[in-house]
Write an enzyme that holds these catalytic residues in place. Structure first.
Site, PDB file in Angstrom:
ATOM      1  N   ASP A  29      34.811  -9.911  75.596  1.00 35.49           N
ATOM      2  CA  ASP A  29      36.001 -10.145  74.789  1.00 35.49           C
ATOM      3  C   ASP A  29      36.837  -8.876  74.822  1.00 35.49           C
ATOM      4  OD1 ASP A  29      36.843 -12.366  72.553  1.00 35.49           O
ATOM      5  OD2 ASP A  29      37.547 -10.382  71.948  1.00 35.49           O
ATOM      6  N   ASN A  83      37.360 -18.462  79.812  1.00 41.06           N
ATOM      7  CA  ASN A  83      37.834 -19.110  78.599  1.00 41.06           C
ATOM      8  C   ASN A  83      38.964 -18.358  77.902  1.00 41.06           C
ATOM      9  OD1 ASN A  83      37.487 -20.701  75.927  1.00 41.06           O
ATOM     10  ND2 ASN A  83      36.981 -18.595  75.338  1.00 41.06           N
ATOM     11  N   TYR A 114      53.381 -20.743  77.727  1.00 39.68           N
ATOM     12  CA  TYR A 114      52.014 -21.259  77.629  1.00 39.68           C
ATOM     13  C   TYR A 114      51.837 -22.486  78.510  1.00 39.68           C
ATOM     14  CZ  TYR A 114      47.701 -22.865  75.324  1.00 39.68           C
ATOM     15  OH  TYR A 114      46.415 -23.267  75.056  1.00 39.68           O
ATOM     16  N   LYS A 170      49.343 -22.856  81.806  1.00 39.04           N
ATOM     17  CA  LYS A 170      48.239 -23.819  81.885  1.00 39.04           C
ATOM     18  C   LYS A 170      48.420 -24.802  83.035  1.00 39.04           C
ATOM     19  CE  LYS A 170      45.862 -22.164  78.451  1.00 39.04           C
ATOM     20  NZ  LYS A 170      44.547 -21.534  78.654  1.00 39.04           N
TER      21      LYS A 170
END
Length: 280
Positions: A36, A89, A158, A162
């Site tokens: 992370d 992710n 965004y 994607k």
């Protein structure tokens, strides 16, 4: 166990779907490398996994930095001997979270979203490929979004990122398949992390948007499928688990809607709920 002895690297593993998947994958037998952007979050999730009887290590790693993605894969190999799954992710939402008009969107904000959501997936996949190629096996799972299938209003950067992710998944499925490596994405609609619009130092809520909104009234649900509970992070983690496991061994290049609840089955025309009755 569906991931018995498999070694999984998770980016964005410190909160939301990444954290939920780390806990679920471990419970299904995986050895987990939690990465992370926040060292504190990474370490905390790794400790949660081990406290539950699992096996995990952690690393502060930025998906935008190639050397840090390489370091994450190197940690998996040096600790566990291999990498079986890269779960790319990590992602961020639109800067301003839908409140910024297109003509006010700055190049800096546009680039920030592409760097994490698209370049970050590319770098994670590239780092994993070097090890998976030598093994002649491996699985890359990517968190995309329903916005890759239908645009989110106000989420220009965004949505573009994607859609790019889905194209990357399909292209890699062709190029990496001959090495025994498969690449798939889940495209969540509902049940995603309430932490997404919050700063990185915010408390990890461990809830979906729908859960965080308060008492669930299914008759007021945004999706056609009405269950007696709201969609949650585990609903999406279960799809990630399926794509990571051998149950999907012959799937590659697939971008699979998850926790959709029938939302993508609808059109903008306001048809009545009663079958057989046409709008006037």
């Amino acid at each position: 166990m569906r991931l018995s002895e498999k070694v999984v690297v998770i980016t964005g593993g410190g909160s939301g779907l990444g954290r939920e998947s780390a806990l679920l994958f471990s419970a299904e037998g995986a050895k987990v490398v939690v990465t992370d952007l926040s060292a504190d979050r990474s370490e905390k999730v790794a400790k949660e996994v081990t406290a539950a009887g699992g096996d995990a290590v952690w690393l502060k790693a930025d998906v935008r930095v190639e050397s840090e993605m390489t370091a994450a894969v190197d940690l998996a190999v040096s600790t566990y001997g291999r990498i079986d799954v890269m779960f790319a992710n990590a992602g961020i939402g639109e800067i301003g979270f839908g409140t910024v008009a297109f003509d006010e969107l700055t190049l800096e904000n546009w680039q920030a979203v592409q760097d994490t959501n698209l370049k970050g997936v590319f770098l994670a996949a590239k780092a994993a490929f070097s090890a998976m190629k030598a093994q002649e096996s491996g699985t890359i799972v990517v968190t995309s979004s329903a916005s890759s299938l239908a645009a989110y209003p106000g989420f220009v950067s965004y949505t573009a990122s994607k859609h790019g992710v889905n194209g990357l998944v399909k292209a890699l499925a062709f190029d990496l398949g001959r090495f025994g490596i498969r690449v798939n994405a889940l495209c969540p609609t509902h049940g995603m992390s309430a932490n997404l619009p919050l700063p990185i130092d915010a408390e990890v809520l461990g809830q979906s948007y729908e859960e965080a909104m308060g008492p669930w009234v299914k008759d007021h649900a945004a999706m056609p499928l009405r269950l007696n509970r709201p969609p949650n992070l585990r609903d999406n983690a279960n799809v990630a688990l399926f794509l990571a496991s051998d149950e999907s061994a012959y799937m590659s290049g697939v971008c699979l809607p998850s926790a959709d609840g029938g939302t993508l089955a609808r059109v903008a025309i306001n048809f009545p709920d009663t079958p057989g009755v046409l709008p006037e």
